[in-house]
Enzyme design. Structure first.
Site, PDB file in Angstrom:
ATOM      1  N   ASP A 158      65.868 -55.782  43.060  1.00  0.00           N
ATOM      2  CA  ASP A 158      66.046 -54.451  43.781  1.00  0.00           C
ATOM      3  C   ASP A 158      66.189 -53.477  42.811  1.00  0.00           C
ATOM      4  O   ASP A 158      66.300 -53.498  41.530  1.00  0.00           O
ATOM      5  CB  ASP A 158      67.537 -54.543  44.466  1.00  0.00           C
ATOM      6  CG  ASP A 158      68.024 -53.335  45.159  1.00  0.00           C
ATOM      7  OD1 ASP A 158      67.482 -53.522  46.504  1.00  0.00           O
ATOM      8  OD2 ASP A 158      68.527 -52.387  44.702  1.00  0.00           O
TER       9      ASP A 158
ATOM     10  N   GLU B 120      66.540 -49.043  42.071  1.00  0.00           N
ATOM     11  CA  GLU B 120      66.767 -47.696  42.595  1.00  0.00           C
ATOM     12  C   GLU B 120      65.921 -46.715  42.062  1.00  0.00           C
ATOM     13  O   GLU B 120      65.300 -46.791  40.954  1.00  0.00           O
ATOM     14  CB  GLU B 120      68.466 -47.494  42.262  1.00  0.00           C
ATOM     15  CG  GLU B 120      69.404 -48.367  42.615  1.00  0.00           C
ATOM     16  CD  GLU B 120      69.576 -48.308  44.062  1.00  0.00           C
ATOM     17  OE1 GLU B 120      69.304 -47.461  44.741  1.00  0.00           O
ATOM     18  OE2 GLU B 120      69.999 -49.557  44.576  1.00  0.00           O
TER      19      GLU B 120
ATOM     20  N   HIS C 265      74.004 -49.884  47.237  1.00  0.00           N
ATOM     21  CA  HIS C 265      73.153 -49.037  46.440  1.00  0.00           C
ATOM     22  C   HIS C 265      73.003 -48.990  44.940  1.00  0.00           C
ATOM     23  O   HIS C 265      72.725 -48.023  44.314  1.00  0.00           O
ATOM     24  CB  HIS C 265      72.944 -47.496  47.050  1.00  0.00           C
ATOM     25  CG  HIS C 265      72.811 -47.465  48.665  1.00  0.00           C
ATOM     26  ND1 HIS C 265      71.654 -47.810  48.934  1.00  0.00           N
ATOM     27  CD2 HIS C 265      73.458 -47.421  49.590  1.00  0.00           C
ATOM     28  CE1 HIS C 265      71.495 -47.616  50.459  1.00  0.00           C
ATOM     29  NE2 HIS C 265      72.806 -47.517  50.890  1.00  0.00           N
TER      30      HIS C 265
ATOM     31  N   ASP D  30      73.044 -55.177  44.883  1.00  0.00           N
ATOM     32  CA  ASP D  30      71.873 -55.233  46.050  1.00  0.00           C
ATOM     33  C   ASP D  30      71.291 -56.735  46.201  1.00  0.00           C
ATOM     34  O   ASP D  30      70.748 -57.487  47.032  1.00  0.00           O
ATOM     35  CB  ASP D  30      71.228 -54.036  46.049  1.00  0.00           C
ATOM     36  CG  ASP D  30      71.813 -52.900  46.695  1.00  0.00           C
ATOM     37  OD1 ASP D  30      73.134 -52.979  46.821  1.00  0.00           O
ATOM     38  OD2 ASP D  30      71.328 -51.897  47.176  1.00  0.00           O
TER      39      ASP D  30
END
Length: 610
Positions: free
Chosen positions: A51, A53, A192, A197
Site C-alpha cells: 500500500d 500513500e 490511510h 492498510d
C-alpha cells in the site's frame, strides 16, 4: 521456513530518518521464474501486499510519501516493510489531513530512489497484491522508470477486482478497503497509513481467497482469471483441462456420445484449453461448445508443423460442427481448362473426373466458387476463349449460329466453323501457358483495362477488374507452388530446433509422412534414415493436386521456405517457373493491383512484368 522481518524506522519531528535495513535470514528467496508453473497451489504462493500513500493521484506529477508492505505465504506473515519517503515536494494540506503525513515528517526521509531497491528485494519472487492495484503499481512503475531501476513486472492481483467477483451488493455496499475490512473482520483497521492498510488488505485477500475457493479458484493460474466475468457454469467446467499436458499438440473437445465437437492446436495444450473457461473466450459458439463437452482428448506432437497438420486432418476426418475452417476440403473448387477439341474453362470440385485426365490443366484450389469464377472471368478478359458450356463437335451443325461474343470479337465462333480446331488450339495453348507458366498476357490486359478506368475516374469498375486479376494470380500461384511439391516422390528437410537438435520432416507427394526432433549434439543421420524407412507410403497424385489437404501443402511449403531449413534429399522438379504467377505476387497481389490501389494509372498501364 521463516523470513526475517524487514523494518524501517519511522522518523519523528526533528529526528534524523533511519535508512532501510534488512535483518539477516537464511531463507532462500524464490525468483520470478518459480511462478512460470501456472498450476502452483495458492497455499504455496508468496504474496507481497503493498500500500502506498502519495501526494496526489497522478504518478506523473505526484510523489510517494509512504510505503507499507507485508510478505505472506500460506496464511503466515513472513515479513513487513514500512518507510516514509521524501517526495521532493510539500505534502498538500488535504493529503496531510487525510493521512496524517505532513511535510515536516517526510523532510529528510529517504527518497524513492533510495527506498525502491529495498522494496524490490523484499518483493522479489512474489505476486504483488494491492487494493486498487493499478494505482499503487502505477506509482511504483513510474518511480522505477524515473530512478533508473528495472521494473520486474511481477504478477499482480487487485483485491478490488476479486471483491467484485466474490461478493454481492447484498453483502457489501461498495468495495472500499474499509468496507471489506469490516466485512471480513480484519485484525487491523485501515486508517490511510501504508502499513496498516497493507495489513488490512492481507486479511481481505485471505477472506476473498476463501470465497473464491468455492468457485474452484485454487491455483495461481485460477487467480489470474478469477475476476473475469465468466458464468459460474462455464468456469466450473475447467476441470476438463486437469491432467492435460503442458506440451505442443492438438486437442479435441468430445461430448458424452463420443462426437468430436471441436479440434484446435496450441504450443501448450493445457493452457490453451483452460482459456476457453475464462473471459478471454468471447465467441458465442465456443461458449456453447464447452457446455456440451464432457472430455478433452490431447494429441501431443513433436513439432509445431506436425500439430498443425494433425489439426487439419482431424478436422477433415471428424468435421466437427464447431470448426468453421477446412471442414470440407473436397469442396474447394479448381479452374480447369478441359480436354476436348475446343477446350473451355470450367469450375470443378476435383482435379480428376470428366475432362480431367489426359492433359487437362488446373489452377487452384480457391477458397470459394465465387473466387474461382473471378479467375475464369480474368482469363476470358485476356483470351478469346469460348464461353459456352456444351461440348462442341469437330464438324459444326448447319443450324449453329454465333453468339453475341463472336460479333464483339471476343470469341472465334468455333461453334459455326468460323474458327477451326488448329486455330482454336493456338488460343488454348496460350491459355494453358498462362495457367502453368507466365501469366504476363493476363496481367497486361488487366493493367490496360485498369489504367483506362482510373483515367476515367471509374474507380469501382477498376476495383472489380483488380479483384479478378488478383483471384487469377492467387489461384495460378497456388497451383504452381502445389505442383512442385506434389510431383516429388520424396523430400527430406531439416532445420535447427530450439532445443539444439534438428527438426526433420519427410514429405511425399505433398503429404507430411513423418517428422521427428533429434537430440542435441548428436548426429541426425541415423534418425533421418529411420524416419525415411518408417514414413508413410504415398501413391502419386493427379497433378497439380497432391496427396494431402491443400492447406496441409501450404503449411509444409511455408515450413520448407522458412529461414534455416536445409534440404537433405529432394527429387527433380523442386522449382517454380521464373516468370510464373508467384513472381507477380506483391504481398499476395499483382503489381497492377498495387498500382491501382495507390491511384497510379500510368504504373498500372505499364505493368507487364514482375
Amino acid at each position: 521456513m521463516s523470513v526475517g522481518r524487514v523494518s524501517v524506522g519511522r522518523p519523528t519531528v526533528g529526528a534524523m530518518p533511519t535508512a532501510p535495513s534488512v535483518q539477516p535470514t537464511s531463507a532462500v528467496q524464490p525468483t520470478f521464474e518459480a511462478f512460470d508453473d501456472a498450476a502452483t497451489p495458492l497455499s504455496e504462493v508468496t504474496f507481497v501486499v503493498v500500500d502506498l500513500e502519495t501526494t496526489g493521484g497522478s504518478p506523473d506529477t505526484c510523489g510517494i510519501t509512504e510505503i507499507g508492505a507485508v510478505r505472506v505465504r500460506g496464511g503466515e506473515i513472513l515479513g513487513e516493510l514500512q518507510t516514509l519517503v521524501d517526495p521532493g515536494t510539500p505534502v498538500p494540506a488535504m493529503i496531510a489531513t487525510l493521512t496524517g503525513i505532513t511535510t515536516s515528517m517526510v523532510r529528510g526521509a529517504p527518497t524513492i530512489a533510495e527506498v525502491l531497491p529495498t522494496f524490490l528485494e523484499f518483493a522479489r519472487g512474489a505476486v504483488l497484491v494491492a487494493h486498487n492495484a493499478p494505482f499503487d503499481v502505477g506509482f511504483l512503475r513510474a518511480a522505477a522508470a524515473r530512478s533508473g531501476h528495472a521494473w520486474p513486472a511481477p504478477p499482480v492481483v487487485d483485491t478490488v477486482a476479486l471483491a467484485r467477483r466474490a461478493l454481492t451488493r447484498d453483502e457489501v455496499p461498495n468495495n472500499k478497503l474499509a468496507t471489506l475490512a469490516g466485512f471480513f473482520r480484519a485484525s487491523t483497521t485501515p486508517v490511510h497509513r501504508a502499513l496498516d492498510d497493507a495489513r488490512a488488505t492481507v486479511d481481505v485477500l485471505h477472506g476473498l481467497l476463501d470465497r473464491l475457493g468455492v468457485l474452484g479458484v485454487t491455483t495461481l493460474e485460477d487467480l489470474a482469471t478469477a475476476s473475469d466475468p465468466v458464468p459460474p457454469a462455464r468456469r466450473q467446467r475447467r476441470h476438463l483441462a486437469d491432467g492435460l499436458p503442458d506440451a505442443p499438440g492438438v486437442y479435441q473437445f468430445v461430448d458424452g456420445g463420443g462426437e468430436v465437437l471441436y479440434v484446435g492446436t496450441s504450443t501448450n495444450i493445457r493452457t490453451r484449453v483452460r482459456s476457453y473457461f475464462t473471459a478471454a473466450e468471447t465467441r458465442r459458439r465456443m461458449t456453447e461448445m464447452v457446455m456440451l463437452a464432457e472430455r478433452v482428448v490431447p494429441v501431443v506432437c513433436g513439432t509445431v508443423l506436425e500439430a498443425r497438420v494433425r489439426e487439419l486432418r482431424l478436422i477433415a476426418e471428424h468435421r466437427p460442427r464447431y470448426n468453421r475452417r477446412s471442414r470440407f476440403p473436397e469442396r474447394q473448387p479448381w479452374v480447369r481448362l478441359t480436354v476436348e477439341p475446343f477446350p473451355r474453362l470450367s469450375v470443378v470440385r476435383e482435379v480428376g473426373g470428366p475432362g480431367g485426365p489426359g492433359g487437362a490443366t488446373h489452377i487452384g484450389p480457391f477458397g470459394s466458387r465465387a473466387t474461382a469464377q473471378l479467375a475464369v472471368e480474368a482469363l476470358h478478359e485476356a483470351f478469346a476463349l469460348r464461353r459456352c458450356t456444351g461440348r462442341l463437335p469437330l464438324v459444326p451443325s448447319p443450324r449453329a449460329s454465333a453468339c453475341a461474343l463472336a460479333g464483339m470479337g471476343r470469341c472465334g465462333a468455333p461453334c459455326t466453323g468460323a474458327q477451326g480446331p488448329d486455330d482454336y488450339a493456338v488460343v488454348a495453348s496460350k491459355v494453358r501457358a498462362a495457367l502453368l507458366g507466365d501469366p504476363e498476357p493476363v496481367v497486361a490486359a488487366h493493367a490496360r483495362r485498369i489504367a483506362g478506368l482510373v483515367t476515367e475516374e471509374r474507380f469501382e469498375e477498376a476495383a472489380a477488374v483488380r479483384d479478378r486479376l488478383e483471384a487469377f494470380l492467387r489461384g495460378a500461384a497456388r497451383a504452381q507452388r502445389s505442383r512442385r511439391l506434389a510431383a516429388i516422390p520424396q523430400l527430406v528437410a531439416a532445420r535447427r530446433a530450439d532445443t539444439g537438435g534438428w527438426e526433420v520432416v519427410v514429405v511425399r507427394h505433398g503429404r507430411l509422412c513423418a517428422t521427428a526432433t533429434t537430440p542435441p549434439r548428436t548426429d541426425p543421420r541415423s534418425t533421418i534414415e529411420a524416419l525415411v524407412a518408417t514414413a508413410e507410403q504415398v501413391e502419386p497424385p493427379d497433378l497439380p493436386a497432391g496427396r494431402a489437404h491443400p492447406e496441409e501443402i501450404d503449411l509444409v511449403l511455408a515450413w520448407l521456405e522458412d529461414e534455416g531449413v536445409r534440404l537433405v534429399d529432394v527429387g527433380p522438379g523442386w522449382a517454380c517457373p521464373v516468370r510464373g504467377a508467384e513472381a507477380y505476387r506483391v504481398r499476395g497481389a499483382s503489381p497492377a493491383v498495387v498500382a491501382v490501389a495507390a491511384g497510379r494509372a500510368e504504373d498500372a498501364a505499364g505493368t507487364s512484368t514482375a
